[in-house]
Design an enzyme around this catalytic site. Structure first.
Site, PDB file in Angstrom:
ATOM      1  N   ARG A  63      46.074  92.985  61.426  1.00  0.00           N
ATOM      2  CA  ARG A  63      44.720  92.342  61.054  1.00  0.00           C
ATOM      3  C   ARG A  63      44.489  90.899  61.310  1.00  0.00           C
ATOM      4  NH1 ARG A  63      41.446  94.795  55.749  1.00  0.00           N
ATOM      5  NH2 ARG A  63      42.786  93.164  54.831  1.00  0.00           N
ATOM      6  N   LYS A 165      38.941  88.722  58.912  1.00  0.00           N
ATOM      7  CA  LYS A 165      38.783  88.192  57.576  1.00  0.00           C
ATOM      8  C   LYS A 165      38.984  86.844  57.775  1.00  0.00           C
ATOM      9  CE  LYS A 165      40.724  90.395  53.390  1.00  0.00           C
ATOM     10  NZ  LYS A 165      39.674  91.323  52.931  1.00  0.00           N
ATOM     11  N   GLU A 201      28.608  97.183  53.763  1.00  0.00           N
ATOM     12  CA  GLU A 201      29.455  97.200  52.740  1.00  0.00           C
ATOM     13  C   GLU A 201      29.136  96.373  51.796  1.00  0.00           C
ATOM     14  OE1 GLU A 201      33.319  95.252  53.907  1.00  0.00           O
ATOM     15  OE2 GLU A 201      32.214  94.377  55.761  1.00  0.00           O
TER      16      GLU A 201
HETATM   17  C1  PLP Z   1      39.179  92.545  52.274  1.00  0.00           C
HETATM   18  C2  PLP Z   1      38.177  93.149  52.544  1.00  0.00           C
HETATM   19  C3  PLP Z   1      37.778  94.572  52.453  1.00  0.00           C
HETATM   20  C4  PLP Z   1      38.780  95.504  52.024  1.00  0.00           C
HETATM   21  O1  PLP Z   1      39.739  95.457  52.491  1.00  0.00           O
HETATM   22  P1  PLP Z   1      41.365  96.221  52.370  1.00  0.00           P
HETATM   23  O2  PLP Z   1      42.161  96.038  53.489  1.00  0.00           O
HETATM   24  O3  PLP Z   1      41.163  97.655  51.612  1.00  0.00           O
HETATM   25  O4  PLP Z   1      41.421  95.264  51.042  1.00  0.00           O
HETATM   26  C5  PLP Z   1      36.461  95.053  52.549  1.00  0.00           C
HETATM   27  N1  PLP Z   1      35.313  94.329  52.978  1.00  0.00           N
HETATM   28  C6  PLP Z   1      35.473  92.955  53.004  1.00  0.00           C
HETATM   29  C7  PLP Z   1      34.526  92.077  53.492  1.00  0.00           C
HETATM   30  C8  PLP Z   1      36.815  92.328  52.658  1.00  0.00           C
HETATM   31  O5  PLP Z   1      36.940  90.848  52.945  1.00  0.00           O
END
Ligand code: PLP
Length: 318
Positions: A63, A165, A201
């Site tokens: 990622r 991210k 989300e």
């Molecule tokens: C990090 C994150 C998640 C969750 O990701 P994981 O890999 O399950 O920790 C979901 N949404 C956002 C906006 C995030 O930054």
């Protein structure tokens, strides 16, 4: 903390462990001026036999590579990333909580640390990892959260960076989150920015709805962060006899769901007790015997090494 640097033209080659402390940067560092940076988050667990284990760290590495490509940054290889995480956890071994009491949260960063005044990729990059012990989120099983469905603020737009991210996705949600919190909600649930109709989300976790034992979660199409917990839930559902669908999920379906839950590394699974949309409040099933409770214990049992890891998700550190 682990630190590794490289120039814009180069590849990361060798990093080292330093004492945790402040880092020095030019005031014109790319990350400070233009937000050229990414973060990751994963956990290390201590098991009953004393062994330390990570959960799917290669997924975090991949990622970060995708994000780096989007943000014009060089990134460590999967091997370098996982090795650096292992070194950081071992160096912080004394901070890993005992089994069942929590975990060591590991935070990798990739930032444009070199100076750049005109808008361009920074000339130098720093990959850094630090860690902090964290408790289990919920002491007495899962306590439900209450979400505010927002159609004024948006977290991401098509063509933007909501799917990676990058650090720059998070400060903009603080205001929406603060407003929701001031009204007594735990977080915001965002809708798609075009039609304000489909679920995306929450600020830092993915969302699932359950209706008649069918579990659904919004499709990843660039505006939703592809969570590793989300992916893991999707992959274990069939083993627990649940039907799982990745598809657009409308806010109407949310209002009509039996159960709703959020997923992310920090919370693992957070059941949603209620949502508020356009002044209307809807409550959901929660507590024992819920789908979220079953999936929570399935996933955490694998993470903590309480059951055999048939999925091959855990990575031991020795
Ligand atoms: C990090 C994150 C998640 C969750 O990701 P994981 O890999 O399950 O920790 C979901 N949404 C956002 C906006 C995030 O930054």
């Amino acid at each position: 903390m682990y630190v590794m640097k490289c120039s814009k033209e180069d590849r990361f080659s060798e990093g080292k462990l330093n004492r945790f402390g402040n880092i020095e940067m030019s005031p014109s560092a790319g990350v400070l001026n233009y937000g050229q940076g990414l973060f990751e988050g994963l956990k290390a667990y201590k098991r009953e036999d004393g062994c330390l284990a990570l959960f799917r760290p290669e997924e975090n590495a991949l990622r970060m590579q995708k994000g780096a490509e989007r943000m014009c940054m060089p990134s460590p290889s999967v091997e370098q990333f996982v090795d650096a995480v292992k070194q950081t956890v071992l160096a912080n071994k004394r901070w890993v909580p005992p089994p069942g009491k929590g975990s060591l949260y590991v935070r990798p960063l990739l930032i444009g640390s070199g100076p750049v005044l005109g808008l361009a990729p920074a000339p130098e990059y720093t990959f850094l990892i630090y860690a902090s012990p964290v408790g289990t989120y919920f002491k007495e099983g899962l306590s439900p959260i209450n979400l505010f469905v927002d159609d004024e603020f948006h977290r991401a737009t098509p063509g933007g960076t909501g799917g990676v991210k990058t650090i720059s996705n998070y400060a903009p949600v603080l205001k929406a989150q603060a407003l929701a919190k001031s009204k007594g909600f735990s977080d915001v649930l965002y809708l798609d920015s075009i039609n304000k109709r489909n679920l995306e989300e929450a600020s830092s976790c993915n969302v699932f709805i359950v209706k008649n034992d069918v579990i659904s979660t919004p499709t990843i199409e660039g505006t939703i962060l592809p969570g590793i917990t989300r992916k893991s839930i999707i992959e274990i559902c069939p083993h627990y006899g649940y039907q799982i669908q990745e598809r657009p999920v409308s806010v109407e379906e949310l209002m009509d769901a039996d159960e709703v839950f959020c997923t992310g590394t920090a919370v693992v699974i957070a059941p949603v007790g209620s949502i508020m949309y356009h002044g209307k409040r809807v409550e959901y099933r929660s507590g024992v015997e819920t789908v979220s409770q079953k999936l929570y214990s399935a996933l955490t049992s694998i993470q903590m090494g309480l059951v055999e890891d048939k999925m091959g998700w855990t990575v031991e550190i020795d």
